[in-house]
Design a protein around this motif. Structure first.
Motif: not given
Length: 385
Positions: A109-114, A122-123
């Protein structure tokens, strides 16, 4: 005692036969991805128990999660999740499987690019698939905490989020009977060092946490060797005490309101990432050296440790501390793990790269005081030779 906020929401289902209960703990309409490692769960009967418990559920499987789970392996699960609209993860295995499954749950469910940014930058994790686990190897405590480590290109790095804390964890000591001596020894040492990282710092008069930690250390010292001895290795009470101690060592309880170290772990991660050494075996090598090099900063707790864990009350302070460190090394040897870099075929020539890795990963101020600089880390590694 330091200010703290403590909450642990993982339901522990402890005891023989508890795997059968997992079907009632997972929503009946969930689409489950069962994750596991190299396939030992199929030879020891755990897979069959899980399959029987999930007969009324729709589930899929993803295998091959290795010790020190790799990013590349974990990302292969994402296609299965997308293609089958998976909405629940059930990890079946040891700490590496649980750690890897936490990353899988967050990456889905990660919304970033990678998704590697979860670890490398540490996003903050904003969403994750719900996760539960069936533990087969007591060691890391990952079954009821919010942390995990993932490896990519020789870089072993941690991440943390309350969103990946397992909803429930099944702890059946009977499933540990098929573990090898190496796995048992590693698990006991891992739990022991987890406890020490939160205990062997400096006093803040946190008597409850100290006594809990000391109880865990004493239990592991007493029961660990029994799990390797032929006449007691199949004793479920021995295995149960070790399993519960490993969970309690890193579920947040003994670390609440006390300073924590973790220098041993951060240095150990570089040994694993660079040389592939078992995690627990890096800890058994590094911890005694940390105790020696950081003796002054840890003096009060070292003396307390010497007295309460090893019953050392006679002699001057130096001799009591030195004896406690020596007895710690002897305990590790009983658990059949190394205590020197030379025992894993590493020498002084290997230290430069390890320090370079620490610096590259920003590990510049480790320890409870932030006083373990790269120079001190080098001294620790030289002491560990």
């Amino acid at each position: 005692m330091l200010n703290f906020s403590f909450q642990n929401t993982t339901q522990i289902r402890f005891g023989e036969g508890q795997i059968a209960s997992i079907g009632k703990q997972i929503p009946s309409n969930a689409k489950i991805l069962v994750t596991y490692g190299g396939g030992s769960i199929k030879s020891n009967g755990v897979y069959d128990q899980v399959a029987a418990a999930l007969t009324k559920h729709t589930w899929f499987e993803f295998s091959g999660i290795e010790p020190n789970p790799s990013y590349d392996t974990l990302m292969k699960a994402q296609d299965i999740i997308k293609d089958n609209k998976i909405d629940f993860i059930l990890a079946v295995g040891g700490g590496s499987v649980v750690d890897g499954s936490k990353f899988i749950a967050a990456a889905a469910l990660f919304e970033g690019d990678d998704p590697w940014e979860i670890v490398s930058k540490q996003t903050r994790i904003k969403k994750a698939l719900p996760l539960a686990c069936v533990l087969t190897l007591p060691a890391t405590g990952s079954e009821s905490n919010t942390g995990a480590v993932v490896t990519r290109d020789g870089n072993k790095l941690p991440f943390n989020s309350p969103l990946v804390r397992p909803i429930f964890a099944v702890l059946d000591p009977a499933v540990t009977l098929s573990l090898s001596d190496r796995q048992v020894g590693n698990g006991v040492v891992d739990a022991f060092v987890h406890t020490m990282e939160q205990y062997l710092t400096y006093s803040v008069n946190a008597k409850v946490q100290d006594r809990f930690a000391e109880g865990l250390l004493l239990t592991l010292i007493e029961e660990g060797p029994k799990a390797l001895a032929p006449d007691t290795s199949k004793d479920l009470e021995v295995r149960g005490n070790i399993m519960w101690a490993a969970t309690m060592a890193l579920n947040g309880l003994i670390g609440a309101g006390v300073p924590q170290d973790w220098a041993t772990h951060m240095i150990g991660h570089e040994l694993t990432g660079t040389h592939g050494i078992d995690h627990a075996r890096t800890l058994s090598i590094v911890l005694p050296a940390v105790m020696k090099v950081c003796k002054e900063a840890k003096r009060g707790k070292l003396l307390q440790y010497a007295e309460r864990i090893w019953n050392i009350t006679e002699g001057d302070e130096e001799s009591r501390i030195d004896t406690a460190i020596e007895l710690t090394e002897q305990f590790f040897e009983k658990m059949q793990v190394p205590t020197r870099l030379s025992q894993v075929d590493l020498g002084e020539a290997d230290i430069d790269l390890l320090i370079e890795k620490l610096v590259g990963h920003g590990m510049l101020k480790l320890g409870e005081h932030g006083a373990v600089t790269p120079e001190v880390s080098r001294e620790i590694l030289v002491t560990a030779l």
